[in-house]
Design a protein around this motif. Structure first.
Motif, PDB file in Angstrom:
ATOM      1  N   ARG A  21       0.527 -68.723 -37.769  1.00  0.00           N
ATOM      2  CA  ARG A  21       0.972 -68.259 -36.455  1.00  0.00           C
ATOM      3  C   ARG A  21       2.466 -67.970 -36.412  1.00  0.00           C
ATOM      4  NH1 ARG A  21      -2.333 -72.357 -32.389  1.00  0.00           N
ATOM      5  NH2 ARG A  21      -4.409 -71.896 -33.192  1.00  0.00           N
ATOM      6  N   ASN A  22       3.112 -68.056 -37.578  1.00  0.00           N
ATOM      7  CA  ASN A  22       4.564 -67.858 -37.644  1.00  0.00           C
ATOM      8  C   ASN A  22       5.277 -68.791 -36.677  1.00  0.00           C
ATOM      9  OD1 ASN A  22       6.914 -66.677 -38.619  1.00  0.00           O
ATOM     10  ND2 ASN A  22       6.919 -65.068 -37.063  1.00  0.00           N
ATOM     11  N   ASP A  23       4.849 -70.051 -36.668  1.00  0.00           N
ATOM     12  CA  ASP A  23       5.386 -71.068 -35.767  1.00  0.00           C
ATOM     13  C   ASP A  23       6.040 -72.168 -36.598  1.00  0.00           C
ATOM     14  OD1 ASP A  23       5.927 -73.005 -33.912  1.00  0.00           O
ATOM     15  OD2 ASP A  23       3.979 -72.900 -32.907  1.00  0.00           O
ATOM     16  N   SER A  42      -5.982 -67.220 -35.884  1.00  0.00           N
ATOM     17  CA  SER A  42      -6.221 -67.457 -34.457  1.00  0.00           C
ATOM     18  C   SER A  42      -7.594 -66.966 -34.018  1.00  0.00           C
ATOM     19  CB  SER A  42      -5.140 -66.761 -33.630  1.00  0.00           C
ATOM     20  OG  SER A  42      -5.146 -65.364 -33.877  1.00  0.00           O
ATOM     21  N   GLU A  43      -8.030 -65.824 -34.556  1.00  0.00           N
ATOM     22  CA  GLU A  43      -9.304 -65.247 -34.101  1.00  0.00           C
ATOM     23  C   GLU A  43     -10.499 -66.158 -34.373  1.00  0.00           C
ATOM     24  OE1 GLU A  43     -11.789 -61.194 -35.062  1.00  0.00           O
ATOM     25  OE2 GLU A  43      -9.668 -61.032 -34.569  1.00  0.00           O
ATOM     26  N   PRO A  44     -10.676 -66.660 -35.601  1.00  0.00           N
ATOM     27  CA  PRO A  44     -11.777 -67.604 -35.819  1.00  0.00           C
ATOM     28  C   PRO A  44     -11.642 -68.859 -34.952  1.00  0.00           C
ATOM     29  CG  PRO A  44     -10.921 -66.798 -37.904  1.00  0.00           C
ATOM     30  CD  PRO A  44      -9.963 -66.355 -36.853  1.00  0.00           C
ATOM     31  N   ASP A  45     -10.390 -69.289 -34.715  1.00  0.00           N
ATOM     32  CA  ASP A  45     -10.156 -70.462 -33.884  1.00  0.00           C
ATOM     33  C   ASP A  45     -10.638 -70.229 -32.454  1.00  0.00           C
ATOM     34  OD1 ASP A  45      -9.372 -73.032 -33.446  1.00  0.00           O
ATOM     35  OD2 ASP A  45      -7.252 -72.720 -33.896  1.00  0.00           O
ATOM     36  N   ILE A  46     -10.358 -69.053 -31.929  1.00  0.00           N
ATOM     37  CA  ILE A  46     -10.818 -68.701 -30.578  1.00  0.00           C
ATOM     38  C   ILE A  46     -12.342 -68.657 -30.532  1.00  0.00           C
ATOM     39  CG2 ILE A  46     -10.854 -66.864 -28.847  1.00  0.00           C
ATOM     40  CD1 ILE A  46      -7.990 -66.126 -29.896  1.00  0.00           C
ATOM     41  N   LEU A  47     -12.944 -68.023 -31.539  1.00  0.00           N
ATOM     42  CA  LEU A  47     -14.399 -67.855 -31.543  1.00  0.00           C
ATOM     43  C   LEU A  47     -15.130 -69.181 -31.638  1.00  0.00           C
ATOM     44  CD1 LEU A  47     -14.772 -64.703 -33.838  1.00  0.00           C
ATOM     45  CD2 LEU A  47     -15.031 -64.822 -31.350  1.00  0.00           C
ATOM     46  N   ILE A  48     -14.670 -70.086 -32.507  1.00  0.00           N
ATOM     47  CA  ILE A  48     -15.383 -71.362 -32.636  1.00  0.00           C
ATOM     48  C   ILE A  48     -15.245 -72.196 -31.369  1.00  0.00           C
ATOM     49  CG2 ILE A  48     -15.187 -71.355 -35.152  1.00  0.00           C
ATOM     50  CD1 ILE A  48     -13.054 -73.498 -34.945  1.00  0.00           C
ATOM     51  N   GLY A 107      -4.423 -55.477 -43.068  1.00  0.00           N
ATOM     52  CA  GLY A 107      -4.593 -56.280 -41.863  1.00  0.00           C
ATOM     53  C   GLY A 107      -5.974 -56.060 -41.291  1.00  0.00           C
ATOM     54  N   TYR A 108      -6.142 -56.505 -40.056  1.00  0.00           N
ATOM     55  CA  TYR A 108      -7.401 -56.296 -39.339  1.00  0.00           C
ATOM     56  C   TYR A 108      -7.090 -55.588 -38.032  1.00  0.00           C
ATOM     57  CZ  TYR A 108      -9.167 -59.723 -42.663  1.00  0.00           C
ATOM     58  OH  TYR A 108      -9.501 -60.386 -43.820  1.00  0.00           O
ATOM     59  N   SER A 109      -8.041 -54.817 -37.556  1.00  0.00           N
ATOM     60  CA  SER A 109      -7.790 -53.967 -36.390  1.00  0.00           C
ATOM     61  C   SER A 109      -7.473 -54.767 -35.134  1.00  0.00           C
ATOM     62  CB  SER A 109      -9.000 -53.063 -36.144  1.00  0.00           C
ATOM     63  OG  SER A 109     -10.174 -53.847 -35.952  1.00  0.00           O
ATOM     64  N   THR A 110      -7.841 -56.056 -35.085  1.00  0.00           N
ATOM     65  CA  THR A 110      -7.589 -56.857 -33.887  1.00  0.00           C
ATOM     66  C   THR A 110      -6.378 -57.773 -34.033  1.00  0.00           C
ATOM     67  OG1 THR A 110      -9.115 -58.567 -34.676  1.00  0.00           O
ATOM     68  CG2 THR A 110     -10.022 -56.868 -33.241  1.00  0.00           C
ATOM     69  N   ASP A 111      -5.619 -57.646 -35.102  1.00  0.00           N
ATOM     70  CA  ASP A 111      -4.472 -58.524 -35.321  1.00  0.00           C
ATOM     71  C   ASP A 111      -3.428 -58.357 -34.216  1.00  0.00           C
ATOM     72  OD1 ASP A 111      -5.512 -59.614 -37.598  1.00  0.00           O
ATOM     73  OD2 ASP A 111      -4.372 -58.366 -38.986  1.00  0.00           O
ATOM     74  N   SER A 112      -2.975 -59.482 -33.702  1.00  0.00           N
ATOM     75  CA  SER A 112      -1.970 -59.447 -32.635  1.00  0.00           C
ATOM     76  C   SER A 112      -0.629 -58.937 -33.139  1.00  0.00           C
ATOM     77  CB  SER A 112      -1.782 -60.857 -32.069  1.00  0.00           C
ATOM     78  OG  SER A 112      -1.284 -61.742 -33.053  1.00  0.00           O
ATOM     79  N   GLN A 113      -0.368 -59.102 -34.443  1.00  0.00           N
ATOM     80  CA  GLN A 113       0.931 -58.679 -34.986  1.00  0.00           C
ATOM     81  C   GLN A 113       1.137 -57.172 -34.902  1.00  0.00           C
ATOM     82  OE1 GLN A 113      -1.220 -60.754 -36.398  1.00  0.00           O
ATOM     83  NE2 GLN A 113      -0.192 -62.493 -37.362  1.00  0.00           N
ATOM     84  N   ILE A 114       0.038 -56.413 -34.858  1.00  0.00           N
ATOM     85  CA  ILE A 114       0.170 -54.952 -34.722  1.00  0.00           C
ATOM     86  C   ILE A 114       0.867 -54.630 -33.405  1.00  0.00           C
ATOM     87  CG2 ILE A 114      -1.113 -52.790 -34.479  1.00  0.00           C
ATOM     88  CD1 ILE A 114      -3.194 -53.931 -36.387  1.00  0.00           C
ATOM     89  N   ARG A 115       0.511 -55.357 -32.379  1.00  0.00           N
ATOM     90  CA  ARG A 115       1.168 -55.181 -31.080  1.00  0.00           C
ATOM     91  C   ARG A 115       2.536 -55.857 -31.066  1.00  0.00           C
ATOM     92  NH1 ARG A 115      -0.855 -57.954 -25.388  1.00  0.00           N
ATOM     93  NH2 ARG A 115       1.164 -57.853 -24.335  1.00  0.00           N
ATOM     94  N   GLN A 116       2.600 -57.044 -31.618  1.00  0.00           N
ATOM     95  CA  GLN A 116       3.831 -57.837 -31.573  1.00  0.00           C
ATOM     96  C   GLN A 116       5.000 -57.133 -32.253  1.00  0.00           C
ATOM     97  OE1 GLN A 116       3.384 -61.639 -33.457  1.00  0.00           O
ATOM     98  NE2 GLN A 116       5.516 -62.256 -33.106  1.00  0.00           N
ATOM     99  N   ASN A 164      -5.754 -62.823 -29.355  1.00  0.00           N
ATOM    100  CA  ASN A 164      -4.956 -63.200 -30.530  1.00  0.00           C
ATOM    101  C   ASN A 164      -3.470 -63.232 -30.185  1.00  0.00           C
ATOM    102  OD1 ASN A 164      -6.997 -63.580 -32.476  1.00  0.00           O
ATOM    103  ND2 ASN A 164      -7.132 -61.386 -32.867  1.00  0.00           N
ATOM    104  N   TYR A 165      -3.033 -62.272 -29.367  1.00  0.00           N
ATOM    105  CA  TYR A 165      -1.629 -62.212 -28.952  1.00  0.00           C
ATOM    106  C   TYR A 165      -1.268 -63.448 -28.132  1.00  0.00           C
ATOM    107  CZ  TYR A 165       2.688 -60.273 -26.986  1.00  0.00           C
ATOM    108  OH  TYR A 165       3.991 -60.065 -26.621  1.00  0.00           O
ATOM    109  N   GLU A 166      -2.151 -63.857 -27.249  1.00  0.00           N
ATOM    110  CA  GLU A 166      -1.896 -65.034 -26.411  1.00  0.00           C
ATOM    111  C   GLU A 166      -1.733 -66.299 -27.262  1.00  0.00           C
ATOM    112  OE1 GLU A 166      -5.046 -65.241 -23.582  1.00  0.00           O
ATOM    113  OE2 GLU A 166      -4.446 -63.414 -22.519  1.00  0.00           O
ATOM    114  N   VAL A 167      -2.535 -66.410 -28.326  1.00  0.00           N
ATOM    115  CA  VAL A 167      -2.456 -67.603 -29.176  1.00  0.00           C
ATOM    116  C   VAL A 167      -1.248 -67.530 -30.104  1.00  0.00           C
ATOM    117  CG1 VAL A 167      -3.597 -68.893 -31.023  1.00  0.00           C
ATOM    118  CG2 VAL A 167      -4.923 -68.072 -29.077  1.00  0.00           C
ATOM    119  N   ASN A 168      -1.075 -66.400 -30.784  1.00  0.00           N
ATOM    120  CA  ASN A 168      -0.031 -66.291 -31.816  1.00  0.00           C
ATOM    121  C   ASN A 168       1.369 -66.119 -31.248  1.00  0.00           C
ATOM    122  OD1 ASN A 168      -1.769 -66.503 -34.042  1.00  0.00           O
ATOM    123  ND2 ASN A 168      -2.269 -64.334 -33.962  1.00  0.00           N
ATOM    124  N   VAL A 169       1.491 -65.377 -30.179  1.00  0.00           N
ATOM    125  CA  VAL A 169       2.816 -65.042 -29.652  1.00  0.00           C
ATOM    126  C   VAL A 169       3.158 -65.881 -28.418  1.00  0.00           C
ATOM    127  CG1 VAL A 169       4.310 -63.181 -28.804  1.00  0.00           C
ATOM    128  CG2 VAL A 169       2.572 -62.710 -30.555  1.00  0.00           C
TER     129      VAL A 169
END
Length: 491
Positions: free
Chosen positions: A156-158, A226-232, A400-409, A462-467
């Motif tokens: 998460r770059n945290d 983050s995405e698998p974390d949200i889904l589970i 990357g993946y098409s839903t990655d939050s970093q693309i927006r970030q 993903n953006y909400e979790v990562n950023v």
């Protein structure tokens, strides 16, 4: 922290049980002592990741390979110090013990071990610190521990999360080192009693966990990110909404695809989020006809191939989390690039950083070479570091993946796959058919996600979790509540 302590203590105690008796025996068999020292020394040279990888085919994933690896690394300092401590005892003490008519066991317990104890404990302290540090890698194979925080922070770059895991591991090593230093100063009987209590305590906890289980336990694991974390968390909340008494155990950041797939097949977990493209590319062996059919709709093909392995994949969600080739917007505009094919005209400028899985996949870098005729220098980067490297300019192209939050970030561009290299990646829970048959209510709840969640929805979560640093559980609950899934599940 509890997982880390359990792993560390059990590994240390097993190493003590192996190394100390072996060292005692070696003092009377000197020609074997050098061989054993060299052997335990060789164990130390094996890279920890390589050792874990070698163990997985034999003992699976989770605690077992982690404990075996930690024991192997702890053998040298304990064996070496015990052997040296016993071998360097002044012969006059041995002669005095013989003069008093002591038996071999009496001499060992009353003379030799007490004299050698400071040296032995010094080796145990070294082994303990080594174990606690190396145990952070256990998170890579689903054994948990403080390494989970470190991996999560990197993903998460945290830096705060990474520091939390690293500092906690360091403090844990210091505390246990201090405790062993105290044992070095007390009588042998006190040391043996303390170690015995620790052994009983650790074995008691593991025994309790193995024997006493809730009426129904569902173990859900997820890959790194983050995405698998949200889904589970979505899966867990839907299951709990229908059956509040169900015990749902979540194992986030469990590792790579192969780890989860092996864990599922060996009944270490009950289900995890998987994607149709991964099923067709990595987990099954589709024919040419299957691949052609999958271009139209990948789910029926993936479901049929999985069924032959005794596995079930529920109907997928709406979004397509396919691979993407990503560059910065500045690089794309400067070189007039919009598609992957356009990369051919700037191949000599490309500095790529791909993760190892993408480099080795036919629908990854190998496909870029064969389908697009591209060839350029590639460095392997951990998936969690690739976007940071791209943003900092260390590389200028990554996967990357098409839903990655970093693309927006980071204001990046996912190039159009104009030759249709990347297959469709629709996500859904993967489980054993036996589990699905035994738990139809759970399958029904999970099916509520079928056709839900768009690419925009997933990228935003993903953006909400990562950023924005929101908890995956709260992000998952917000989506389910907003779309009436939890409310409908309770009715």
């Amino acid at each position: 922290m509890g997982q880390h302590i359990q792993l560390s203590l059990l590994s240390l105690l097993i190493a003590l049980i192996i190394a100390i008796p072996l060292a005692i025996w070696a003092t009377s068999h000197h020609r074997f002592a050098n061989f054993l020292l060299q052997l335990t020394g060789i164990f130390q040279t094996i890279p920890s990741l390589a050792l874990l990888g070698l163990l997985i085919p034999f003992v699976g994933i989770g605690n077992a390979p982690a404990i075996i690896a930690l024991v192997i690394y702890a053998l040298l300092p304990i064996f070496q110090n015990t052997y040296v401590g016993l071998s360097e005892i002044d012969p006059s003490y041995e002669e005095a013990a013989n003069a008093f008519g002591m038996s071999r066991l009496q001499k060992l317990l009353r003379v030799e071990l007490p004299i050698a104890m400071p040296v032995i404990i010094s080796g145990v302290r070294t082994a303990m610190v080594l174990i606690i540090g190396t145990a952070t890698l256990a998170a890579l194979i689903g054994a948990g521990g403080l390494g989970t925080l470190i991996l999560l922070g990197i993903d998460r770059n945290d830096p705060a999360l990474t520091l939390l895991g690293a500092i906690a591991a360091a403090l844990l090593a210091m505390i246990f080192s201090w405790g062993l230093l105290w044992l070095q100063r007390v009588k042998l009987k006190t040391t043996l009693v303390t170690l015995g209590v620790l052994l009983l305590g650790v074995l008691g906890v593991y025994g309790y966990q193995a024997v006493v289980k809730p009426p129904m336990t569902v173990t859900i694991a997820g890959k790194l990110g983050s995405e698998p974390d949200i889904l589970i968390n979505m899966y867990a909340q839907l299951i709990k909404a229908d059956n509040p008494k169900a015990e749902v155990v979540l194992k986030p950041n469990f590792g790579q695809t192969s780890f989860l797939f092996n864990a599922l097949k060996s009944n270490q977990i009950d289900l995890y989020p998987e994607f149709t493209g991964t099923v067709l590319e990595s987990l099954t062996k589709p024919t040419a006809a299957d691949k052609k059919a999958a271009q139209t709709n990948s789910y029926p093909v993936a479901k049929r191939l999985l069924a032959s392995q005794g596995l079930t994949m529920t109907p997928p969600m709406a979004y397509n989390n396919t691979y993407a080739v990503v560059v910065t917007k500045k690089f794309a505009q400067a070189n007039h690039i919009t598609t992957i094919s356009d990369l051919a005209k700037v191949a000599n400028k490309l500095k790529a950083g791909f993760d190892l899985e993408f480099i080795d996949r036919q629908d990854g870098y190998k496909g870029l070479q064969s389908t697009y005729g591209l060839s350029f220098a590639v460095k392997s980067l951990d998936a969690s570091l690739r976007y940071t490297a791209l943003h900092q300019g260390t590389i200028n192209i990554t996967d990357g993946y098409s839903t990655d939050s970093q693309i927006r970030q980071y204001n990046l561009v996912a190039l159009k796959d104009d030759q249709h290299l990347f297959p469709t990646y629709q996500g859904a829970p993967l489980m054993k058919t036996e589990f699905a048959d035994e738990h139809p209510a759970i399958v029904k709840q999970l099916n509520r996600l079928a056709g839900k969640i768009s690419e925009t929805d997933m990228q935003e979560m993903n953006y909400e979790v990562n950023v924005q640093k929101k908890a995956p559980a709260s992000v998952a609950r917000a989506y389910l509540t907003k779309h009436g899934l939890l409310k409908e599940a309770r009715s």
